[in-house]
Every structure is written in C-alpha cells, then in structure tokens.
Write a protein that holds these residues in place. Structure first.
Motif, PDB file in Angstrom:
ATOM      1  N   ARG A   1       0.865  -1.177   0.000  1.00  0.00           N
ATOM      2  CA  ARG A   1       0.000   0.000   0.000  1.00  0.00           C
ATOM      3  C   ARG A   1       0.907   1.234   0.000  1.00  0.00           C
ATOM      4  O   ARG A   1       1.813   1.348   0.829  1.00  0.00           O
ATOM      5  CB  ARG A   1      -0.906   0.016   1.228  1.00  0.00           C
ATOM      6  CG  ARG A   1      -1.963   1.134   1.129  1.00  0.00           C
ATOM      7  CD  ARG A   1      -2.947   1.112   2.270  1.00  0.00           C
ATOM      8  NE  ARG A   1      -2.325   1.680   3.461  1.00  0.00           N
ATOM      9  CZ  ARG A   1      -2.405   1.153   4.669  1.00  0.00           C
ATOM     10  NH1 ARG A   1      -3.090   0.052   4.877  1.00  0.00           N
ATOM     11  NH2 ARG A   1      -1.808   1.727   5.698  1.00  0.00           N
ATOM     12  N   ALA A   2       0.673   2.138  -0.947  1.00  0.00           N
ATOM     13  CA  ALA A   2       1.500   3.340  -1.081  1.00  0.00           C
ATOM     14  C   ALA A   2       0.629   4.575  -0.971  1.00  0.00           C
ATOM     15  O   ALA A   2      -0.452   4.635  -1.562  1.00  0.00           O
ATOM     16  CB  ALA A   2       2.220   3.319  -2.426  1.00  0.00           C
ATOM     17  N   ASP A   3       1.093   5.547  -0.207  1.00  0.00           N
ATOM     18  CA  ASP A   3       0.408   6.826  -0.048  1.00  0.00           C
ATOM     19  C   ASP A   3       1.429   7.946  -0.233  1.00  0.00           C
ATOM     20  O   ASP A   3       2.584   7.825   0.175  1.00  0.00           O
ATOM     21  CB  ASP A   3      -0.228   6.949   1.343  1.00  0.00           C
ATOM     22  CG  ASP A   3      -1.356   5.959   1.554  1.00  0.00           C
ATOM     23  OD1 ASP A   3      -2.276   5.940   0.719  1.00  0.00           O
ATOM     24  OD2 ASP A   3      -1.306   5.209   2.549  1.00  0.00           O
ATOM     25  N   TRP A   4       0.960   9.046  -0.827  1.00  0.00           N
ATOM     26  CA  TRP A   4       1.807  10.192  -1.100  1.00  0.00           C
ATOM     27  C   TRP A   4       1.342  11.398  -0.285  1.00  0.00           C
ATOM     28  O   TRP A   4       0.154  11.599  -0.124  1.00  0.00           O
ATOM     29  CB  TRP A   4       1.735  10.560  -2.583  1.00  0.00           C
ATOM     30  CG  TRP A   4       2.208   9.464  -3.476  1.00  0.00           C
ATOM     31  CD1 TRP A   4       1.443   8.513  -4.078  1.00  0.00           C
ATOM     32  CD2 TRP A   4       3.545   9.193  -3.862  1.00  0.00           C
ATOM     33  NE1 TRP A   4       2.229   7.674  -4.819  1.00  0.00           N
ATOM     34  CE2 TRP A   4       3.526   8.065  -4.707  1.00  0.00           C
ATOM     35  CE3 TRP A   4       4.765   9.798  -3.584  1.00  0.00           C
ATOM     36  CZ2 TRP A   4       4.674   7.532  -5.271  1.00  0.00           C
ATOM     37  CZ3 TRP A   4       5.922   9.264  -4.147  1.00  0.00           C
ATOM     38  CH2 TRP A   4       5.873   8.147  -4.983  1.00  0.00           C
ATOM     39  N   THR A   5       2.297  12.174   0.209  1.00  0.00           N
ATOM     40  CA  THR A   5       1.975  13.437   0.878  1.00  0.00           C
ATOM     41  C   THR A   5       2.956  14.503   0.394  1.00  0.00           C
ATOM     42  O   THR A   5       4.040  14.187  -0.107  1.00  0.00           O
ATOM     43  CB  THR A   5       2.060  13.327   2.411  1.00  0.00           C
ATOM     44  OG1 THR A   5       3.358  12.857   2.781  1.00  0.00           O
ATOM     45  CG2 THR A   5       0.995  12.389   2.961  1.00  0.00           C
ATOM     46  N   ASP A   6       2.545  15.749   0.560  1.00  0.00           N
ATOM     47  CA  ASP A   6       3.398  16.880   0.227  1.00  0.00           C
ATOM     48  C   ASP A   6       4.325  17.134   1.409  1.00  0.00           C
ATOM     49  O   ASP A   6       3.887  17.228   2.552  1.00  0.00           O
ATOM     50  CB  ASP A   6       2.527  18.101  -0.054  1.00  0.00           C
ATOM     51  CG  ASP A   6       3.330  19.330  -0.451  1.00  0.00           C
ATOM     52  OD1 ASP A   6       4.576  19.253  -0.492  1.00  0.00           O
ATOM     53  OD2 ASP A   6       2.713  20.365  -0.726  1.00  0.00           O
TER      54      ASP A   6
END
Length: 127
Positions: free
Chosen positions: A45-50
């Motif tokens: 599971r991959a999540d992106w944030t600034d």
C-alpha cells in the motif's frame, strides 16, 4: 539534419508540459517496494503526501523472510537474505527512493516503510 534526427535529440525543448498521474507513481512505488522487499506488488500500500514541495512516500507492506525451521538448520540463512528485517528495510528505503526518482523524475524527500507482516518463503510440515 532530418526531422527524425532532430526529434530524437534529447536537448531539443518542446513547449507544453508532462504530468505523471498519482496512479502511475503509486504503481511504480509498489513495484519498486515489491522488488526491494521480495513480495508481490499487490501486497504493497503506497500513499503520497506533500513534504515542503517534495513528495513523501509512505509504504505499508509485508517482507519476505525465511522460515524459522530453515534458520534453525542454517543460521547463516539470515545473512544470505540480506540481514535482519531492520537492516533490509533500511536498505530498501534507499533502493525504492533511488528507483522511483530515476524512473519518474519526481523529487522525493523521503520514503517511510511500515512492515505489516512476514511472507514466509519456506513452509515446513507441521508435526
């Protein structure tokens, strides 16, 4: 110079813009993590944030480990798979960051990995 040769010249600049979708970046991150951790991409599971204008990648995935029976038979097996889970995860972070950056051109600030389980590679018979 022919038009085809000019088009193939990497230094030539064209107007417009390129975008890589979040879905494409996520698939790339999942594949890189799967390779680094020895698992299947669909298990990641991959999540992106600034992160101050850069991308921060957070991954949740299991990691491939040898069975305890195999380690009892051959304690050197831990080193042959790349060391402890901690050592392999630290090394995987660098590999994933490098691969995603090289392939996508995106600027990543960091990669965070949470190991969610163990994918045992050799299963012994229950006695």
């Amino acid at each position: 110079m022919s038009q085809a040769a000019e088009a193939a010249t990497p230094s030539r600049q064209y107007s417009g813009h390129n975008r890589i979708s979040t879905r494409a970046l996520t698939s790339l991150a999942q594949a890189a993590a799967a390779e680094a951790l020895g698992i299947h991409a669909h298990d990641v599971r991959a999540d992106w944030t600034d992160d101050g204008g850069l991308l921060a990648l957070s991954l949740v995935a299991p990691i491939q480990v040898p069975s305890l029976t195999a380690v009892l038979r051959d304690p050197g097996r831990v080193q042959s798979v790349g060391g402890s889970i901690w050592d392999r995860t630290v090394h995987a972070k660098t590999d994933i960051l490098t691969k995603v950056t090289e392939l996508s051109g995106a600027s990543l600030s960091r990669v965070d990995i949470r190991i969610s389980g163990a994918d045992v590679t050799e299963r012994g018979r229950v006695q």
